[in-house]
Scaffold this motif. Structure first.
Motif, PDB file in Angstrom:
ATOM      1  N   GLY A  73       0.753  -1.284  -0.066  1.00 28.65           N
ATOM      2  CA  GLY A  73      -0.015   0.240   0.096  1.00 28.65           C
ATOM      3  C   GLY A  73       0.953   1.317   0.109  1.00 28.65           C
ATOM      4  O   GLY A  73       0.413   2.402   0.529  1.00 28.65           O
ATOM      5  N   GLN A 111      -1.512   7.105  -7.802  1.00 31.23           N
ATOM      6  CA  GLN A 111      -1.821   8.068  -6.928  1.00 31.23           C
ATOM      7  C   GLN A 111      -1.578   9.456  -7.242  1.00 31.23           C
ATOM      8  O   GLN A 111      -0.376   9.835  -7.241  1.00 31.23           O
ATOM      9  N   GLU A 253      -2.737   0.927   3.557  1.00 29.93           N
ATOM     10  CA  GLU A 253      -3.555   1.782   2.862  1.00 29.93           C
ATOM     11  C   GLU A 253      -4.708   0.827   2.149  1.00 29.93           C
ATOM     12  O   GLU A 253      -5.887   1.319   2.075  1.00 29.93           O
ATOM     13  N   ALA A 286      -5.070   5.363   6.944  1.00 28.35           N
ATOM     14  CA  ALA A 286      -4.954   6.025   5.512  1.00 28.35           C
ATOM     15  C   ALA A 286      -3.811   6.889   5.530  1.00 28.35           C
ATOM     16  O   ALA A 286      -3.513   7.854   6.337  1.00 28.35           O
ATOM     17  N   ASN A 287      -3.172   7.011   4.232  1.00 29.93           N
ATOM     18  CA  ASN A 287      -2.285   7.938   4.099  1.00 29.93           C
ATOM     19  C   ASN A 287      -2.650   8.570   2.827  1.00 29.93           C
ATOM     20  O   ASN A 287      -2.615   9.986   2.750  1.00 29.93           O
ATOM     21  N   THR A 291      -8.613   8.569   0.513  1.00 30.99           N
ATOM     22  CA  THR A 291      -9.182   7.658   1.585  1.00 30.99           C
ATOM     23  C   THR A 291      -9.471   8.541   2.910  1.00 30.99           C
ATOM     24  O   THR A 291     -10.612   7.864   3.610  1.00 30.99           O
TER      25      THR A 291
END
Length: 368
Positions: A73, A111, A253, A286-287, A291
């Motif tokens: 993740g 991302q 993640e 979450a990062n 999210t």
């Protein structure tokens, strides 16, 4: 002398990455992932050094780390490293490294961020590279990332062609990925029965290989298929199984995304306490900004359904303010939630649109 030592260190790390990559898709993946994690600082330095002094070596490092990054993740780390190399290269593909270049672009788009990095030229070049590679991919993860990142935006026939091209690959993990991708109706246009069959085959193959990441991906896909067919209980069960695997992997993640999905199911069933618990846990793990926004929007809805409108407003505003510049979907949902809260409070507000964010945020901050 120092530059020579950095070059030797980068070459040593590349050898480690290549050895680890082969073992990350099997039962020893946790041990080899731990070895790579211990070298995080050195790998970051080697990639930055390579971007300036030896971009082809850097591309090989990035390609070799692709499985590790996505398995755990670490999409943000992957995207930053890939963009660093792509900035140094420009839209020029080094000779003999076409697939490595394609992987770097896939990682860079995996991302989004607010850095202003322009991927347009690279995406166009990567699409040409993908079309020109008429042999099976050398890196098995390329097939998975291409399907995830580019697959939804091309015709199902093109996805089927890429999958068919890779059926001659002798790597068991790559063959399991083909079944996994063939099971997504939105990628290949398969009917639900064929999709479930393909996903069950992928799950069985990943279990045989001993790859926890593949198992979690197959379980998550089956859960999504169950949700599409209205089998909410089965979706919840499969999501829980996938979550147990991602937590074992330490893929925070992925775990946060699965927690949001399970919380959404709890919310539909009126299980507000369970929904809040999962959204809160997702927010902790979450990062990615998207999210975090999804978890806060979920918390806002749970609070509104429970009658706690001040808390709902606070969560919705936090979600809105935390949206990245390109997070239009999250921003629209946050604005819609603020509108629903205003309606529940008996306030009157015009229908929210993405362009209304400043007006609505200012209104609530003034009244708060």
């Amino acid at each position: 002398m120092a530059e020579d030592l950095r070059a030797r260190r980068a070459a040593h790390l590349l050898d480690l990455v290549h050895r680890a990559d082969r073992r990350l898709r099997g039962p020893d993946q946790l041990r080899w992932a731990t070895l790579l994690r211990a070298e995080t600082g050195g790998l970051d330095s080697a990639i930055r050094w390579s971007a300036e002094h030896d971009p082809p070596l850097g591309l090989r490092l990035v390609a070799g780390l692709s499985t590790y990054w996505w398995m755990h993740g670490l999409r943000g780390d992957a995207a930053r490293s890939a963009r660093c190399l792509l900035t140094a290269l420009g839209p020029q593909v080094p000779e003999g490294l076409s697939e490595e270049y394609l992987l770097a672009v896939l990682l860079a788009t995996g991302q989004q961020d607010d850095s202003g990095f322009d991927l347009a030229e690279h995406v166009e070049q990567a699409a040409l590279v993908a079309q020109s590679l008429d042999e099976p991919f050398t890196h098995p993860v390329t097939l998975l990332l291409w399907s995830i990142v580019f697959g939804p935006f091309v015709a199902p026939g093109q996805v089927a062609d890429v999958l068919a091209r890779n059926t001659t690959n002798l790597d068991p993990w790559a063959l399991a990925v083909i079944q996994l991708c063939a099971g997504y109706p939105r990628l290949t246009g398969s009917d639900p029965d064929l999709s479930e069959k393909a996903l069950q085959e992928a799950l069985a193959q990943f279990r045989l290989i001993g790859d926890r990441w593949g198992i979690s991906l197959a379980l998550s896909a089956l859960a999504e298929l169950a949700a599409w067919s209205g089998q909410q209980g089965l979706c919840q069960e499969l999501t829980g199984q996938a979550l147990a695997v991602t937590e074992e992997l330490g893929a925070d993640e992925d775990s946060s995304l699965l927690l949001c999905r399970r919380a959404d199911l709890h919310l539909r069933l009126g299980e507000l306490l369970a929904a809040r618990r999962d959204y809160q846990r997702a927010l902790q793990l979450a990062n990615a900004a998207e999210t975090c926004a999804a978890a806060r929007i979920g918390l806002a809805r749970a609070a509104r359904y429970g009658g706690d409108l001040p808390a709902a407003r606070e969560f919705a505003l936090a979600a809105l303010e935390g949206c990245p510049d390109n997070g239009e979907l999250a921003r629209t949902e946050a604005l819609g939630e603020l509108e629903a809260i205003a309606t529940a409070e008996g306030d009157s507000v015009a229908p929210a649109t993405p362009g209304d964010s400043r007006r609505i945020t200012g209104r609530w901050l003034e009244s708060g």
